[in-house]
Scaffold this motif. Structure first.
Motif, PDB file in Angstrom:
ATOM      1  N   PRO A 177      80.619  42.402  39.259  1.00 27.93           N
ATOM      2  CA  PRO A 177      79.006  41.273  39.382  1.00 27.93           C
ATOM      3  C   PRO A 177      78.387  42.528  41.037  1.00 27.93           C
ATOM      4  O   PRO A 177      79.760  42.911  41.718  1.00 27.93           O
ATOM      5  CB  PRO A 177      79.681  40.397  40.546  1.00 27.93           C
ATOM      6  CG  PRO A 177      80.441  39.944  39.699  1.00 27.93           C
ATOM      7  CD  PRO A 177      81.151  41.155  39.037  1.00 27.93           C
ATOM      8  N   THR A 178      77.550  42.445  42.114  1.00 29.88           N
ATOM      9  CA  THR A 178      77.507  43.292  42.918  1.00 29.88           C
ATOM     10  C   THR A 178      78.225  42.720  44.441  1.00 29.88           C
ATOM     11  O   THR A 178      78.476  43.600  44.996  1.00 29.88           O
ATOM     12  CB  THR A 178      76.419  42.995  43.309  1.00 29.88           C
ATOM     13  OG1 THR A 178      75.639  41.881  43.289  1.00 29.88           O
ATOM     14  CG2 THR A 178      75.137  44.076  42.305  1.00 29.88           C
ATOM     15  N   ALA A 179      78.778  41.359  44.379  1.00 32.23           N
ATOM     16  CA  ALA A 179      79.240  41.316  45.283  1.00 32.23           C
ATOM     17  C   ALA A 179      81.238  42.233  45.144  1.00 32.23           C
ATOM     18  O   ALA A 179      81.251  42.401  46.549  1.00 32.23           O
ATOM     19  CB  ALA A 179      79.358  39.764  45.505  1.00 32.23           C
ATOM     20  N   HIS A 180      81.270  41.495  44.032  1.00 31.76           N
ATOM     21  CA  HIS A 180      82.859  42.421  44.394  1.00 31.76           C
ATOM     22  C   HIS A 180      82.208  43.916  43.896  1.00 31.76           C
ATOM     23  O   HIS A 180      83.651  45.459  44.745  1.00 31.76           O
ATOM     24  CB  HIS A 180      83.168  42.751  42.402  1.00 31.76           C
ATOM     25  CG  HIS A 180      83.467  41.117  42.475  1.00 31.76           C
ATOM     26  ND1 HIS A 180      84.152  41.052  41.435  1.00 31.76           N
ATOM     27  CD2 HIS A 180      83.077  40.022  42.650  1.00 31.76           C
ATOM     28  CE1 HIS A 180      84.167  39.202  40.956  1.00 31.76           C
ATOM     29  NE2 HIS A 180      83.041  38.796  42.433  1.00 31.76           N
ATOM     30  N   SER A 201      83.569  32.596  42.545  1.00 33.17           N
ATOM     31  CA  SER A 201      83.546  33.424  41.263  1.00 33.17           C
ATOM     32  C   SER A 201      84.542  32.693  40.006  1.00 33.17           C
ATOM     33  O   SER A 201      84.092  33.583  38.629  1.00 33.17           O
ATOM     34  CB  SER A 201      84.002  34.793  41.422  1.00 33.17           C
ATOM     35  OG  SER A 201      84.850  34.893  42.632  1.00 33.17           O
ATOM     36  N   HIS A 211      79.221  34.518  41.198  1.00 34.44           N
ATOM     37  CA  HIS A 211      80.396  35.601  41.914  1.00 34.44           C
ATOM     38  C   HIS A 211      78.920  35.960  42.905  1.00 34.44           C
ATOM     39  O   HIS A 211      78.746  37.185  42.905  1.00 34.44           O
ATOM     40  CB  HIS A 211      80.312  36.960  40.680  1.00 34.44           C
ATOM     41  CG  HIS A 211      80.675  36.688  39.744  1.00 34.44           C
ATOM     42  ND1 HIS A 211      81.935  36.958  39.511  1.00 34.44           N
ATOM     43  CD2 HIS A 211      80.830  36.446  38.572  1.00 34.44           C
ATOM     44  CE1 HIS A 211      82.708  36.839  38.015  1.00 34.44           C
ATOM     45  NE2 HIS A 211      81.324  36.196  37.566  1.00 34.44           N
ATOM     46  N   ASN A 212      79.186  34.744  43.920  1.00 38.56           N
ATOM     47  CA  ASN A 212      78.244  35.500  44.839  1.00 38.56           C
ATOM     48  C   ASN A 212      78.251  36.338  46.311  1.00 38.56           C
ATOM     49  O   ASN A 212      77.928  36.263  46.764  1.00 38.56           O
ATOM     50  CB  ASN A 212      77.332  34.306  45.347  1.00 38.56           C
ATOM     51  CG  ASN A 212      76.732  34.933  46.875  1.00 38.56           C
ATOM     52  OD1 ASN A 212      75.956  35.467  46.616  1.00 38.56           O
ATOM     53  ND2 ASN A 212      76.063  33.632  47.591  1.00 38.56           N
ATOM     54  N   LEU A 213      80.178  34.984  46.148  1.00 39.67           N
ATOM     55  CA  LEU A 213      80.509  35.840  47.714  1.00 39.67           C
ATOM     56  C   LEU A 213      82.061  37.238  47.649  1.00 39.67           C
ATOM     57  O   LEU A 213      82.246  36.701  46.479  1.00 39.67           O
ATOM     58  CB  LEU A 213      81.521  34.518  48.414  1.00 39.67           C
ATOM     59  CG  LEU A 213      80.458  33.093  48.226  1.00 39.67           C
ATOM     60  CD1 LEU A 213      81.101  31.963  48.570  1.00 39.67           C
ATOM     61  CD2 LEU A 213      79.658  34.078  49.669  1.00 39.67           C
TER      62      LEU A 213
END
Lengths: 595, 168
Positions: B58-61, A160, A166-168
Motif C-alpha cells: 500500500p502507498t501509505a506503507h 490496515s 491501508h490509508n494510514l
C-alpha cells in the motif's frame, strides 16, 4: 489440551495455559495491567510501554502485551519501581499532549485521561517541547488531529489489519512522527472510506467525526424549517450506553421521544427505509436471477463499502445493487412522497439523520444520490452526536416516556430492524425474495446461518428447486477476502451482503465510545447490540418487509411497483470507478479472517 | 509534477519487474527507493504509486518508509547540495549562525530546495574537517572558517557561475 504451566504473580502461584502473553494470563487471573496501545483485535505493537511488568531474570521491565509466559516465571505487576516507571511513561506522553481536556470532545471518554487518573498523576514534572500540527478538516466525515495523537498506532493497525484499507501510516520518525495518509494527503483526497473505525479505537481525540451538532441546533431553531429526522436501527441498540445504561438495551421509544423534545416535527424510522430497500433489492436480485443479469449481486447499503468498491474493486461495480442505502431512500421519500402528501415545500424541509455511521456524512453529500436538485438528507449526526445533543438540551433520556414514530415513514417490519447487524440485510432479503419467487410462505424466517460475528458466513437456500448460494462479510478486511474469492470464482455465490464495519452497523464508526472498563468493538458488546435488534424483530407481528402496510401504501400511492421508473429515479443510483490512490494487496497475508 | 524522463522510468520499471518476481517481493522496497533516488535524485510520488502496484505494498506503507529515512529526498533537489556541518566543533564555532544566514539568503528551510532549483540546503553531522570549523560542503567541495559574510560570498560565486553557464 496443552500442558498447564505454573507462573507466580506478586508472590502467589497460578496454573495457566502456555502460549499466551503475560498480559493475557494476568487478565484471566484478575490482574488488569494498565495498557494503552494494546487492542485484542489488533496485532501487538508494544509501543506505549504502559503495560510493563517485572519478570525475574529480565534486565529491564518487559511489555506484558508482548512477552510470553513460561513455566516457573515470576512476575510482579505493582511494585513501587514499576508504578513509578509507568507513571513517568504516561507523564511523558501527556507532556506532549495539548492538555485541553476541558474543551476536548473526548473529555470524560478519553482513555489517556483515565489512564493518567489511574496512575495518580497530579502534577507535571516534565515540560519539554510540544508538537504542533494543524487539524485536517478536509473530510466530511473523519477529522484528523495529529496534535492529540499519542502514536499508539491503533488507528493504523485498525485501518490496515481489520479494514485493510491501508490509508494510514506513521510517517517521519522520532519526535516528528505523524499518523497520516500516504503523501500527507488531506483525508478527503485519501483512500479513507470514512468508516470511522479509527475513531472507535483512538484512545484520545486524534480522530473524531466532523461534528454537525451546532448546525443541527441552528436548524432546529429556525421557524421557517420543517424539521424531519430519521434514525438508523443500530442507534437505538447502542445509544443507551452513552447514558450509562447497560450494553444492548433497545431505546427506540425513548429516542423517538427525545428527538421530538429536541424540536423535530416528524420522527421517522430508517427501518422503514430498510423495508423499502428490501422491496427494491429483493426484486432486483430476482430480476438478475431470472434474466441472467450480473451475479453475484452485492448489497450497497454500507457507504464505507461503496467507497471501498469504487477505489479497489471497480471491476465489481456491475455486481453491486443499484439500490441507494435505506437512509438515502428514506431521505428521498421524505422530500417527495411525504412532502407532497403534507403539502410542504421540500426545500423548506431540514432532513436530518441520526446514524451509527460516520460514512453516512460522506454519503449524504454524494452527487450520485441527489434527485430534483436536492439532497435526500441534509445533516447527518452520529449516535455520539445525537446523545450529546440530548444531554445538552437537558432531556432526561433514561426516564423519558417512550413514544412511537410518525406515519407514513415510521412503521417498520422486523426485517428492517435486523439491518443493523451483520447478516441482517441478507436475512431480510431472503424473507422477501423467497416468498416473491416461490409464492410460498417461508416458515423458518430466522436465518441462523447468516447471524453471528464470524468474519465470512456462507449459506444456501433452495427456491423452487434452485439452489441460491449466499455469503456475508462484515468489516472491510473480511469483505476484501470474500471479494478475492468472487474474482477467482464468480459463479460461487448468487447474493452477497457486505457491511463496512465489524459486526455491521452495530459496530459503526459513530457509536458511543467504549465506557470505562470496556473495550471498543468488543465482541460481547457487538453481540448484545445485535441481540437487541433480533429481539426487536422477534417482538414484531410484521417481520417481512413486503408485509409492511405503509410500504405497500407507498407503492400504491407513489412508487407504483418495485423497480418502476419512479423507483429508479428516487431509489436507485450508479457508482463509478474512482482512481485508486493506494492499493489493497492481492493476497492478504498473515491476517486470518477476523472474528 | 514534472514529467519524469522516460528512459529512466524504463530502467526503473525493469528493476521493479525483476524484484517483484522474487520471494518476499515487498522486502525489496528500500532497494527500489534507492534505485529511484539514484536515477532521479529524489523519490517522486509517481514512482511510489507504481512501486505500490509492482510490489503490492500500500502507498501509505511506502510513504511511511520513504519519510522514515532522511536519506530519501521527497522533492527534486537543486543543482548544488549545501551541507552545513552541525557537528560538535562546528557547532561550537558558530554553525548555527552559518545555517541561519543560509536559510535567510536562500529563503528555504533545511531539507528544502530554492525556487530556482539551484541549491538544496541540508544539515550534516561531522564532515571531518573540524580544524577549519565551521564548515559547509557544497556538492563535494569543503569551505571552512566561515562567517556570515564569507558564506554569502560563496553562495554568490555559485549564483554567478550558474548565470554565466546560462548565457553560454
Amino acid at each position: 489440551m496443552s500442558q498447564m504451566i505454573t507462573i507466580t504473580i506478586n508472590g502467589k502461584d497460578y496454573r495457566v495455559e502456555p502460549n499466551q502473553t503475560v498480559m493475557q494470563a494476568a487478565d484471566t487471573l484478575g490482574f488488569k495491567i494498565p495498557r494503552l496501545c494494546y487492542h485484542p483485535k489488533l496485532s501487538i505493537e508494544g509501543a506505549c510501554r504502559v503495560c510493563i511488568v517485572e519478570v525475574e531474570g529480565q534486565r529491564n521491565f518487559v511489555a506484558s502485551c508482548a512477552f510470553p509466559v513460561s513455566d516457573g516465571m515470576k512476575i510482579k505487576t505493582n511494585t513501587h519501581a514499576l508504578r513509578r516507571a509507568r507513571r513517568d511513561i504516561v507523564e511523558l506522553i501527556i507532556d506532549n499532549h495539548p492538555m485541553d481536556c476541558h474543551t476536548c470532545e473526548r473529555d470524560g471518554n478519553c482513555e489517556l485521561q483515565r489512564l493518567a487518573a489511574s496512575m495518580g498523576i497530579r502534577a507535571r514534572h516534565f515540560a519539554g517541547e510540544r508538537k504542533r500540527y494543524e487539524e485536517d478538516l478536509s473530510s466530511e466525515a473523519v477529522i484528523r488531529n495529529p496534535e492529540k495523537c499519542i502514536l499508539c498506532g491503533r488507528c493504523v493497525r485498525m485501518c490496515s489489519e481489520i479494514q485493510q484499507v491501508h490509508n494510514l501510516t506513521q510517517a517521519h520518525r522520532g519526535f516528528q512522527t505523524v499518523v497520516m495518509p500516504a503523501y500527507d494527503l488531506p483525508m478527503a483526497e485519501s483512500v479513507c472510506t470514512a468508516c470511522g473505525q479509527c475513531i472507535n479505537v483512538c484512545p484520545t481525540a486524534a480522530f473524531v467525526e466532523k461534528n454537525y451538532t451546532q448546525e443541527l441546533f441552528e436548524q432546529l431553531n429556525d421557524p421557517e424549517r420543517v424539521k424531519v429526522v430519521q434514525f438508523a436501527p443500530s442507534v437505538r441498540a447502542a445509544i443507551g450506553e452513552a447514558f450509562g445504561l447497560p450494553i444492548g438495551q433497545n431505546m427506540e421509544g425513548q429516542l423517538i421521544a427525545a428527538l421530538r423534545k429536541l424540536g423535530f416535527d416528524y420522527v421517522f424510522d430508517t427501518q422503514f427505509g430498510a423495508d423499502l430497500t428490501i422491496m427494491e433489492e429483493a426484486n432486483e436480485f430476482l430480476e438478475r436471477l431470472q434474466n441472467k443479469g450480473t451475479l453475484p449481486m452485492i448489497t450497497s447499503c454500507s457507504s464505507a463499502w461503496m467507497k471501498c468498491l469504487e477505489q479497489f474493486y471497480p471491476d465489481l461495480i456491475d455486481n453491486v445493487s443499484t439500490c441507494k442505502s435505506p437512509m438515502s431512500m428514506q431521505g428521498a421519500m421524505i422530500k417527495t412522497y411525504f412532502a407532497d402528501k403534507m403539502g410542504i415545500d421540500p426545500t423548506k424541509i431540514c432532513s436530518a439523520a441520526a446514524m451509527c455511521c460516520t460514512a453516512k456524512k460522506y454519503e449524504a453529500e454524494r452527487p450520485e444520490l441527489m434527485f430534483d436538485g436536492m439532497r435526500g438528507v441534509d445533516v447527518v449526526v452520529t449516535t455520539r452526536e445525537i446523545a450529546w445533543m440530548i444531554k445538552s438540551a437537558g432531556i432526561d433520556f433514561v426516564n423519558i416516556q417512550p413514544e412511537k414514530a410518525d406515519h407514513p415513514l415510521g412503521l417498520s417490519s422486523g426485517a428492517g430492524a435486523i439491518f443493523g447487524a451483520t447478516g441482517g440485510v441478507m436475512e431480510a432479503a431472503i424473507r422477501t425474495a423467497y416468498e416473491l419467487y416461490t409464492g410460498q410462505t417461508l416458515v423458518d424466517i430466522e436465518v441462523e446461518g447468516v447471524r453471528g460475528l464470524k468474519g465470512i458466513k456462507e449459506g444456501s437456500l433452495t427456491m423452487d428447486g434452485q439452489e441460491i448460494r449466499v455469503a456475508v462479510a462484515h468489516g472491510l478486511g473480511n469483505a476484501c477476502k470474500l471479494l478475492e474469492v468472487v474474482r477467482q470464482d464468480p459463479q460461487r455465490y448468487h447474493f452477497i451482503e457486505i457491511m463496512g464495519c465489524p459486526g455491521g452497523c452495530v459496530g459503526g464508526g459513530g457509536q458511543p465510545y467504549a465506557a470505562i472498563n470496556t473495550i471498543p468493538l468488543d465482541d460481547k458488546a457487538l453481540k448484545k447490540r445485535a441481540q437487541a435488534l433480533y429481539d426487536l424483530d422477534r417482538g414484531k407481528t410484521i417481520r417481512r418487509s413486503h408485509d409492511n402496510p405503509d410500504v405497500q401504501k407507498l407503492y400504491k400511492e407513489f412508487l407504483q411497483h418495485p423497480l418502476s421508473s419512479v423507483s429508479h429515479k428516487y431509489l436507485h443510483t450508479h457508482y463509478k470507478a474512482k482512481l485508486p490512490k493506494g492499493i489493497i494487496p492481492k493476497e492478504a497475508k498473515k491476517i486470518e479472517v477476523t472474528q | 509534477m514534472t514529467e519524469l524522463a522516460q528512459d529512466k522510468m524504463t530502467t526503473l520499471r525493469e528493476f521493479m519487474a525483476e524484484v517483484s518476481n522474487k520471494d518476499y517481493a515487498e522486502s525489496y522496497l528500500i532497494a527500489v527507493l534507492h534505485k529511484t533516488q539514484e536515477l532521479f535524485g529524489y523519490v517522486p510520488r509517481q514512482v511510489m504509486d507504481e512501486a505500490s502496484e509492482a510490489l503490492q505494498i500500500p502507498t501509505a506503507h511506502i510513504w511511511g518508509v520513504a519519510t522514515f529515512y532522511h536519506y530519501f529526498n521527497l522533492e527534486p533537489i537543486g543543482r548544488h547540495t549545501i551541507s552545513v556541518c552541525m557537528g560538535t566543533a562546528c557547532y561550537v564555532k558558530g554553525a548555527t549562525q552559518v545555517l541561519d544566514v543560509l536559510k535567510k539568503e536562500l529563503g528555504v528551510e533545511v531539507g528544502k530546495t530554492t525556487e530556482d532549483r539551484l541549491f538544496t540546503l541540508q544539515e550534516a553531522r561531522c564532515l571531518g574537517a573540524c580544524g577549519i570549523a565551521p564548515v559547509i560542503m557544497i556538492d563535494d567541495k569543503i569551505y571552512g572558517e566561515l562567517d556570515a559574510k564569507k558564506t554569502v560570498e560563496i553562495i554568490n560565486q555559485y549564483r554567478k557561475a550558474a548565470a554565466e553557464s546560462r548565457k553560454v
